[in-house]
Motif scaffolding. Structure first.
Motif: not given
Lengths: 200, 200
Positions: B172-180, B186-191
């Motif tokens: 419900h917050l702006p800027g969110r896209i399904p891929s998030h 998620i794994a790529r971001h954390a890595s």
DNA sequence: GTCTATAGCCTGATAGAC
DNA sequence: GTCTATCAGGCTATAGAC
């Protein structure tokens, strides 16, 4: 700041919420009965229904009260100037301090994330978290143009909150020293990790 | 893997636990009644008391069942060779995949962190999390000698889990896209964040 | 606004037949 | 091992006196 007993009749409604917040934070919606709350407040359960139509409404008001209260603190933690890195470090430090000082907010948030229905979470998103979220995302955009700012913003908050969240488990795992749970240590760790990650 | 209906009499106890786990994950201990479980299992509430002495014991067995099951997957995610960074990336990817595939484990963990008493958390620490925790800490020690390995290990797990945890709110917050919310993202971001932070 | 009393339902748990 | 029937107590919520 109001700690008047209910008997003084000053803002009974607010007093009820104040007493209910730690109960709901500790045991969740279904873990707290209207009798539990009435006992904490010092009045009969029936009297609660004069101030709130039902338990659900009391809970909602309590959560809202706790969240709106803390949102102001988060807003202040984001204020001020300086470089992006300096503002990140200041935010992390103040945010960590806030979460350490009042565990109820953090626990209620975790509980809402687990139990909150779509309507309630949408309400919280719009009325409580929208503004600070946008500010942290804006900061994240400044920090690293080559990272997704929304995910980075989430990670900033997550690195801090997860430390508090796992403390009850880490207590029983090896290698743990008391300083791991001091706000200053948590903030420094999160800051270091984030600053290194965005320094290109 | 056992999905036999209770009527076939093959491991009724295990079948009850299997049916109870998603209920407890979704609504928590006090949010699920013995009648709820009996309905899900397809037998009377009284029959449950033939297999478990009381509700508390059933809950404990269910949590244990869910955790011991997943611990094996986490152990495997930590296996294998390569550089420390390569092992980190592989662990993050597999761990994220595990959490995405079965939300019950994650939700039960969050609930235990909120509700678990000292005895239960000590039990979980010793019997479920000790081994994988030590392995992640060892990996953290290799990754960065100048960071606290215990806090870094916690952050590795936290960066992944917090994404899943906040999804209901970020919706419900702006800027969110399904891929998030895709495990790979998620794994790529954390890595990426972690590898950058430990690369000196 | 707060109380006592209580309705009506749901809870965990048990007894005893099959 | 599973059932139906049931108990004692807790639950939310209401009624009505003060």
């Amino acid at each position: 700041m109001d700690v008047n007993p209910a008997a003084t009749r000053v803002d009974t409604r607010g007093f009820i919420l104040q007493q209910a917040i730690p109960l709901f934070a500790e045991a969740g919606y279904s873990g707290v009965s209207m009798r539990d709350i009435s006992r904490a407040v010092g009045m009969s359960a029936a009297a609660l229904y004069h101030h709130f139509p039902d338990k659900q409404a009391l809970y909602l008001a309590a959560v809202n009260h706790a969240f709106v209260d803390k949102a102001e603190g988060i807003r202040q933690a984001l204020a001020g100037g300086g470089t992006a890195v300096a503002r990140l470090e200041r935010f992390v430090e103040r945010f960590t301090e806030l979460m350490a000082k009042d565990p109820d907010f953090r626990k209620l948030l975790h509980r809402e994330l687990l139990d909150g229905d779509v309507t309630r979470l949408k309400l919280l998103a719009d009325q409580v978290f929208l503004e600070p979220y946008k500010a942290v995302v804006a900061l994240a955009k400044e920090l690293a143009v080559d990272l997704d700012p929304y995910m980075l913003a989430n990670s900033v908050v997550g690195l801090v909150l997860f430390c508090f969240e796992t403390e009850p488990l880490r207590r029983h795992l090896p290698g743990r020293i008391p300083s791991h749970d001091r706000p200053a240590t948590i903030a420094r760790h999160a800051s270091t990790l984030l600053v290194r990650a965005v320094a290109r």
